[in-house]
Design a protein around this motif. Structure first.
Motif, mmCIF file in Angstrom:
data_model
loop_
_atom_site.group_PDB
_atom_site.id
_atom_site.type_symbol
_atom_site.label_atom_id
_atom_site.label_comp_id
_atom_site.label_asym_id
_atom_site.label_seq_id
_atom_site.Cartn_x
_atom_site.Cartn_y
_atom_site.Cartn_z
ATOM 1 N N LYS A 127 0.827 -1.210 0.000
ATOM 2 C CA LYS A 127 0.000 0.000 0.000
ATOM 3 C C LYS A 127 0.857 1.252 0.000
ATOM 4 O O LYS A 127 0.467 2.284 -0.546
ATOM 5 C CB LYS A 127 -0.954 -0.008 1.201
ATOM 6 N N ILE A 128 2.047 1.156 0.622
ATOM 7 C CA ILE A 128 2.972 2.300 0.608
ATOM 8 C C ILE A 128 3.357 2.628 -0.833
ATOM 9 O O ILE A 128 3.334 3.795 -1.256
ATOM 10 C CB ILE A 128 4.223 2.015 1.470
ATOM 11 N N PHE A 129 3.712 1.615 -1.602
ATOM 12 C CA PHE A 129 4.099 1.826 -3.003
ATOM 13 C C PHE A 129 2.915 2.354 -3.814
ATOM 14 O O PHE A 129 3.074 3.268 -4.630
ATOM 15 C CB PHE A 129 4.599 0.506 -3.606
ATOM 16 N N MET A 130 1.735 1.780 -3.605
ATOM 17 C CA MET A 130 0.561 2.169 -4.380
ATOM 18 C C MET A 130 0.110 3.593 -4.042
ATOM 19 O O MET A 130 -0.136 4.410 -4.942
ATOM 20 C CB MET A 130 -0.583 1.186 -4.120
ATOM 21 N N ASN A 131 0.017 3.902 -2.744
ATOM 22 C CA ASN A 131 -0.448 5.233 -2.343
ATOM 23 C C ASN A 131 0.551 6.330 -2.698
ATOM 24 O O ASN A 131 0.161 7.451 -3.029
ATOM 25 C CB ASN A 131 -0.743 5.249 -0.836
ATOM 26 N N THR A 132 1.847 5.992 -2.645
ATOM 27 C CA THR A 132 2.872 6.972 -3.036
ATOM 28 C C THR A 132 2.766 7.283 -4.524
ATOM 29 O O THR A 132 2.887 8.443 -4.932
ATOM 30 C CB THR A 132 4.287 6.431 -2.717
ATOM 31 N N LEU A 133 2.540 6.245 -5.334
ATOM 32 C CA LEU A 133 2.387 6.460 -6.782
ATOM 33 C C LEU A 133 1.150 7.307 -7.064
ATOM 34 O O LEU A 133 1.180 8.202 -7.916
ATOM 35 C CB LEU A 133 2.297 5.114 -7.500
ATOM 36 N N LYS A 134 0.072 7.040 -6.323
ATOM 37 C CA LYS A 134 -1.145 7.855 -6.487
ATOM 38 C C LYS A 134 -0.863 9.323 -6.161
ATOM 39 O O LYS A 134 -1.306 10.231 -6.878
ATOM 40 C CB LYS A 134 -2.256 7.340 -5.562
ATOM 41 N N TYR A 135 -0.110 9.545 -5.078
ATOM 42 C CA TYR A 135 0.231 10.921 -4.665
ATOM 43 C C TYR A 135 1.071 11.621 -5.744
ATOM 44 O O TYR A 135 0.809 12.777 -6.095
ATOM 45 C CB TYR A 135 0.987 10.885 -3.333
ATOM 46 N N LEU A 136 2.077 10.906 -6.256
ATOM 47 C CA LEU A 136 2.941 11.494 -7.295
ATOM 48 C C LEU A 136 2.147 11.807 -8.561
ATOM 49 O O LEU A 136 2.349 12.855 -9.185
ATOM 50 C CB LEU A 136 4.096 10.536 -7.612
ATOM 51 N N GLN A 137 1.222 10.914 -8.933
ATOM 52 C CA GLN A 137 0.415 11.158 -10.129
ATOM 53 C C GLN A 137 -0.556 12.320 -9.932
ATOM 54 O O GLN A 137 -0.855 13.042 -10.874
ATOM 55 C CB GLN A 137 -0.345 9.877 -10.516
ATOM 56 N N SER A 138 -1.016 12.509 -8.702
ATOM 57 C CA SER A 138 -1.885 13.669 -8.422
ATOM 58 C C SER A 138 -1.125 14.984 -8.549
ATOM 59 O O SER A 138 -1.715 16.040 -8.743
ATOM 60 C CB SER A 138 -2.502 13.552 -7.022
ATOM 61 N N ASN A 139 0.214 14.885 -8.436
ATOM 62 C CA ASN A 139 1.070 16.059 -8.629
ATOM 63 C C ASN A 139 1.750 16.045 -10.004
ATOM 64 O O ASN A 139 2.784 16.674 -10.217
ATOM 65 C CB ASN A 139 2.129 16.115 -7.527
ATOM 66 N N GLU A 140 1.151 15.256 -10.921
ATOM 67 C CA GLU A 140 1.557 15.210 -12.334
ATOM 68 C C GLU A 140 2.949 14.636 -12.561
ATOM 69 O O GLU A 140 3.676 15.043 -13.463
ATOM 70 C CB GLU A 140 1.423 16.601 -12.977
ATOM 71 N N PHE A 141 3.330 13.649 -11.746
ATOM 72 C CA PHE A 141 4.552 12.869 -11.981
ATOM 73 C C PHE A 141 4.153 11.426 -12.314
ATOM 74 O O PHE A 141 3.162 10.914 -11.780
ATOM 75 C CB PHE A 141 5.459 12.871 -10.740
ATOM 76 N N LEU A 142 4.934 10.789 -13.180
ATOM 77 C CA LEU A 142 4.722 9.375 -13.558
ATOM 78 C C LEU A 142 3.292 9.118 -14.043
ATOM 79 O O LEU A 142 2.704 8.079 -13.750
ATOM 80 C CB LEU A 142 5.052 8.449 -12.378
ATOM 81 N N LEU A 143 2.747 10.054 -14.779
ATOM 82 C CA LEU A 143 1.362 9.939 -15.243
ATOM 83 C C LEU A 143 1.161 8.793 -16.235
ATOM 84 O O LEU A 143 0.051 8.278 -16.374
ATOM 85 C CB LEU A 143 0.908 11.259 -15.878
ATOM 86 N N ASP A 144 2.243 8.386 -16.936
ATOM 87 C CA ASP A 144 2.111 7.322 -17.936
ATOM 88 C C ASP A 144 2.176 5.930 -17.317
ATOM 89 O O ASP A 144 2.001 4.924 -18.013
ATOM 90 C CB ASP A 144 3.203 7.458 -19.006
ATOM 91 N N VAL A 145 2.439 5.840 -16.017
ATOM 92 C CA VAL A 145 2.500 4.530 -15.344
ATOM 93 C C VAL A 145 1.071 4.071 -15.041
ATOM 94 O O VAL A 145 0.293 4.792 -14.419
ATOM 95 C CB VAL A 145 3.334 4.605 -14.046
ATOM 96 N N ASP A 146 0.748 2.855 -15.494
ATOM 97 C CA ASP A 146 -0.598 2.307 -15.322
ATOM 98 C C ASP A 146 -0.713 1.657 -13.942
ATOM 99 O O ASP A 146 -0.088 0.627 -13.674
ATOM 100 C CB ASP A 146 -0.856 1.274 -16.433
ATOM 101 N N LEU A 147 -1.512 2.262 -13.085
ATOM 102 C CA LEU A 147 -1.672 1.795 -11.705
ATOM 103 C C LEU A 147 -2.250 0.371 -11.648
ATOM 104 O O LEU A 147 -1.812 -0.458 -10.853
ATOM 105 C CB LEU A 147 -2.588 2.763 -10.945
ATOM 106 N N TRP A 148 -3.235 0.093 -12.515
ATOM 107 C CA TRP A 148 -3.870 -1.235 -12.510
ATOM 108 C C TRP A 148 -2.892 -2.312 -12.938
ATOM 109 O O TRP A 148 -2.863 -3.400 -12.369
ATOM 110 C CB TRP A 148 -5.100 -1.240 -13.426
#
Length: 380
Positions: free
Chosen positions: A1-22
């Motif tokens: 969840k740490i990895f998933m929630n951190t990625l969500k946070y970064l994408q909300s700040n327009e980083f790593l937007l091309d990474v598919d969370l699913w």
């Protein structure tokens, strides 16, 4: 969840937007929620039994609710995505920005206990395989015969669910492998492959419609062995890559592309991990395999060892011969192949011989079954 929630946070700040969370985490949130609910309910029942000595330890209702509900199904969805997630992650890790996210934003968190993302992604698979052990332990300690029967039947259903999942994972892995092979293997038109055949431009389009590319889309086809060999031609030695399937052998020429596989304009394309490391590396470098000649059906293939005496005479090392015969047993093609080592040569020859034997046995069984009537078959 740490990895998933951190990625969500970064994408909300327009980083790593091309990474598919699913593609990385699938239904992890739903899985976490249902697993946690099961554990809480389970331990509350134990706690209530311990605090009140006279209260019965009734696990049946909890087990029925979760194991006949969504618990196993949610795990299955996650597990079916796991293989795809792993090799998608392997490709993402080559990027500098994704590496910073992993190492500096996630792995340094003390809750991760120095574990990396691949080690964590596999955990739900291990959890699913432990559920039958849990059910078995409850069954052993149960005193009510009706409850014992119910728990045992539940354990068997969960075990069957895991066996079914293993079959689905193998099928999915094979499907992904063949889908990538279709992208990597190039089938040249007959007039490009052999200059003896002349076809006017006006007729080429109608012949192109008969494409050979779909030959690898069969659901029953399996890749048994693959690898690089050297083909001896009259004036040169040619690097070739062989694919041994359960019904034919395919010989391809190795070609290198200046453009890397998965360039910036196409996005990052994952490489299937079940392919050999050699082919994975080759694909990442932008390579592809052009079919050298038509596929050789295993019932039309003759394999011959090259005598060591010819090593000194013709400068051949670790060589063997493959002969392609037509339906009239006429030889229509011969390929003189050399392996890097004697061990590699023996491996290739034994794999081909085994594949021919299995193919022959399978088709003889089909023929004998076809000649028998249903009544005779059942009696036998």
């Amino acid at each position: 969840k740490i990895f998933m929630n951190t990625l969500k946070y970064l994408q909300s700040n327009e980083f790593l937007l091309d990474v598919d969370l699913w593609r990385l985490f699938a239904n992890l949130e739903e899985l976490n929620k249902i697993s946690l609910t099961f554990l809480k309910t389970f331990f509350e029942t134990v706690k209530e039994h311990v605090s009140k000595a006279d209260s019965p330890m009734d696990f049946s209702s909890i087990l029925r609710k979760f194991f006949q509900g969504d618990l196993c199904q949610t795990h299955q969805i996650y597990c079916l995505n796991y293989t795809s997630a792993v090799f998608y992650l392997e490709n993402l890790r080559q990027r500098e920005d994704f590496g910073i996210y992993l190492k500096q934003w996630c792995e340094q968190n003390e809750q991760c206990k120095r574990l990396h993302l691949p080690e964590l992604l596999v955990t739900p698979l291990h959890r699913l395989t432990r559920y039958p052990l849990l059910l078995n332990n409850i069954w052993k300690r149960s005193t009510d015969e009706t409850e014992k029967g119910f728990i045992w039947s539940l354990k068997e259903k969960v075990e069957k669910s895991i066996r079914d999942l293993e079959g689905k994972v193998k099928w999915l892995d094979n499907f992904q492998k063949f889908r990538q092979l279709q992208e990597v293997i190039i089938w040249p038109q007959v007039w490009d492959r052999d200059k003896r055949f002349f076809v006017p431009e006006c007729l080429k389009q109608s012949l192109r419609e008969n494409s050979s590319e779909n030959i690898l889309s069969s659901a029953n086809r399996l890749l048994l062995h693959e690898g690089r060999l050297t083909l001896a031609e009259s004036t040169r030695l040619l690097d070739v890559y062989l694919f041994l399937f359960n019904d034919f052998l395919l010989i391809t020429k190795i070609k290198r592309n200046k453009k890397k596989y998965g360039g910036s304009d196409t996005g990052l394309i994952p490489v299937c991990p079940s392919l050999t490391p050699e082919l994975q590396s080759f694909i990442k470098e932008g390579g592809f395999c052009t079919v050298l000649d038509q596929p050789i059906p295993l019932d039309r293939l003759t394999l011959k060892n090259v005598d060591p005496i010819h090593v000194t005479v013709f400068s051949l090392r670790n060589a063997f011969l493959i002969q392609h015969e037509n339906r009239y047993r006429q030889c229509i093609a011969v390929f003189l192949l050399q392996a890097q080592t004697e061990t590699a040569k023996k491996t290739w020859m034994s794999r081909i011989e085994m594949a021919i034997s299995d193919y022959t046995m399978q088709h003889e069984t089909k023929k004998s079954t076809a000649f028998c009537s249903p009544a005779e078959s059942s009696e036998i």
